[in-house]
Design a protein around this motif. Sequence first.
Motif, PDB file in Angstrom:
ATOM      1  N   ARG A  33       4.681  -3.419 -10.413  1.00 50.38           N
ATOM      2  CA  ARG A  33       5.180  -1.978 -10.607  1.00 50.38           C
ATOM      3  C   ARG A  33       5.531  -1.662 -11.369  1.00 50.38           C
ATOM      4  NH1 ARG A  33       1.818  -1.778  -7.311  1.00 50.38           N
ATOM      5  NH2 ARG A  33       2.192  -1.584  -4.777  1.00 50.38           N
ATOM      6  N   TYR A  76      -2.615   1.667  -5.695  1.00 49.85           N
ATOM      7  CA  TYR A  76      -2.533   1.226  -3.918  1.00 49.85           C
ATOM      8  C   TYR A  76      -3.640   0.304  -3.602  1.00 49.85           C
ATOM      9  CZ  TYR A  76       1.696   3.884  -5.255  1.00 49.85           C
ATOM     10  OH  TYR A  76       3.154   4.507  -5.935  1.00 49.85           O
ATOM     11  N   SER A 115      -4.171  -3.073  -5.147  1.00 48.51           N
ATOM     12  CA  SER A 115      -2.718  -3.804  -4.603  1.00 48.51           C
ATOM     13  C   SER A 115      -3.504  -4.568  -3.212  1.00 48.51           C
ATOM     14  CB  SER A 115      -1.593  -3.148  -4.652  1.00 48.51           C
ATOM     15  OG  SER A 115      -1.494  -2.672  -5.534  1.00 48.51           O
ATOM     16  N   GLY A 143       0.988  -0.774   0.251  1.00 48.92           N
ATOM     17  CA  GLY A 143       0.101   0.305   0.045  1.00 48.92           C
ATOM     18  C   GLY A 143       0.855   1.427   0.192  1.00 48.92           C
ATOM     19  N   SER A 144       2.578   1.383  -0.198  1.00 41.74           N
ATOM     20  CA  SER A 144       3.234   2.458   0.706  1.00 41.74           C
ATOM     21  C   SER A 144       3.794   3.010  -1.127  1.00 41.74           C
ATOM     22  CB  SER A 144       4.339   1.924   1.091  1.00 41.74           C
ATOM     23  OG  SER A 144       5.059   3.009   0.860  1.00 41.74           O
ATOM     24  N   SER A 145       3.433   4.038  -1.663  1.00 43.69           N
ATOM     25  CA  SER A 145       4.167   4.667  -2.172  1.00 43.69           C
ATOM     26  C   SER A 145       6.067   4.574  -2.695  1.00 43.69           C
ATOM     27  CB  SER A 145       3.639   5.696  -3.407  1.00 43.69           C
ATOM     28  OG  SER A 145       4.087   6.525  -2.239  1.00 43.69           O
ATOM     29  N   TYR A 183       9.624   1.309   1.714  1.00 43.67           N
ATOM     30  CA  TYR A 183       9.823   0.583   1.210  1.00 43.67           C
ATOM     31  C   TYR A 183      11.171   0.124   1.485  1.00 43.67           C
ATOM     32  CZ  TYR A 183       6.575   0.139  -2.689  1.00 43.67           C
ATOM     33  OH  TYR A 183       5.092  -0.156  -3.436  1.00 43.67           O
ATOM     34  N   ARG A 227      -6.501   8.707  -1.586  1.00 45.17           N
ATOM     35  CA  ARG A 227      -6.140   7.246   0.223  1.00 45.17           C
ATOM     36  C   ARG A 227      -6.654   6.604   0.419  1.00 45.17           C
ATOM     37  NH1 ARG A 227      -0.985   5.220  -1.634  1.00 45.17           N
ATOM     38  NH2 ARG A 227      -0.140   4.995   0.529  1.00 45.17           N
ATOM     39  N   ALA A 259      -7.500   2.657   0.475  1.00 44.73           N
ATOM     40  CA  ALA A 259      -6.271   2.504   0.883  1.00 44.73           C
ATOM     41  C   ALA A 259      -6.248   2.400   2.652  1.00 44.73           C
ATOM     42  CB  ALA A 259      -5.073   2.595   0.443  1.00 44.73           C
TER      43      ALA A 259
END
Lengths: 210, 304
Positions: free
Chosen positions: A139, A90, A93, A19-21, A26, B282, B285
């Motif tokens: 990605r 996200y 995902s 869920g992170s960009s 990461y 967001r 999410a």
Amino acid sequence: MTIDILWILFIVSNFFLLGSSRLHTYIRVISLQGFLLSVLPWFSEGPVSGHIVAMSLINGSTKGILFPWLLSQAIRRAEVRREIEPFIGYGSSLFIGLLGLLTSFWIGNRLIPPTATSVFTAAMALFTLFVGLFLIMSRRKAITQALGYLVMENGISILGMALLQHDPVVVELGILLDAFAAIFVMGIIMFHINQEFDHMDTDRLNQLKD
Amino acid sequence: MNPSSLLCLLAAWTLSPLLLGIINRTKAVFAGRRGSPLLQPYHDLLKLFRKDLVISRTTTWVFVAGPLAGCAILGMSTFLIPFGGSPSILRFSGDMILFAYLLGLARFMTVLAALDTGSSFEGMGASREVQFSALAEPTLFLALAGLTLSTGELSLSGLFSANSTLHRGGMAVPLALIAVALFILFLAENARIPVDDPNTHLELTMIHEVMVLDHSGPLLGLIQYGAALKLWVLGAILWNTLWPFSTGHNGADAGIALVGMMGLAVGVGVVESVMARLRLLRVPALLTGAGALALISLIFIARL
């Protein structure tokens, strides 16, 4: 009971990855997974052996410290900060991650290795593998794909550790060495891709002409 | 009927606007202001109920029925909520499903009233509201399923009663996950900050506020009172999950629960002060993440 906390941290960290960009997030999460992996061998049954200590130290130092350091170097040189516009968003995902979690628990509960330290080992390994593969597929940036590769490797390690008492440590070390070489090479390649094309979007590499 | 249950019901009806006051006071303290009095929400409600009603000529009876039904339905949901160790007045097997759908029905009425105005603006708010609640509702069901599975109790009162097995050893980790999921749900359903900003009147970001723009006077008062009741019932479920212990004395239990609810309100105020609202894109999410937490705990509970 205590190992459950470890598994839950693993699952939550995997969802964070989905869920992170931000690339720095990461790398921090992957470093956390490395440290979790270094705690994992201590849960295996039987007396504390040299294997356990060795695996714990090697995993903690490579996956917890060395790989994240190499990757953050690569990020700094390539000057990318975040994954922009992944192939799969996200929110989707995360949702696919939920489905993956259910599927891996469904399969994993039928595949419990006889020597496993916890009933969830196989399921967790499958889920981590799934998340790694999914990151590679969905990605755009080469660096995120390298990170996905690392997550996949974590999944393999989980399975390996469940079988630690019967597997020679040499196999584990071999896998780690492969991973190390791969991360090292990927770091260099990413730098060169970035130098050459001003971006790291792998989907645009198929338009190359000579 | 248990007299302490009746007292708890009265507490829900009378004290729920106080929670809003505590949230606002906490935010004021964080911002270095003195803030409005704790009882300000009551004054606001009284003021709204004394006002005249302005109703657009394009609306139909649905516009008036929406807030009335919404407030009545949320009032009904308070009958199902156990509080401070005393069981709820109305309890039967599976009442948690009725509870979840009462919340859904109240939302449906608000959405209908918003759509009835014919304003594209309110339609946008309604669309956002149902989109996010479609994601939030599975989380509520997963969390309740986890709690049910861990105790074998099928009613909310049984689940949170003193002799329920909710807090036997080994359940702490899954329960903590459920509590986190419920807290996110609590913030999302009550239009609090990471999801929706109750103070904002900027059309691009509003979700809940935009749906009630056309309501005025007593109807707006009903909507605000309904929102306070919703804050109370969801807060009570969250607090029951967090604090399952019983001292064996009814008064002491109720006192602890009251303090706990105020603590929750302070917690919401702190979250609103230290966090920025999430970008609208967001929010799904975040809600899926809450669902994931509830699902994880469900898996772990199913194993135990």
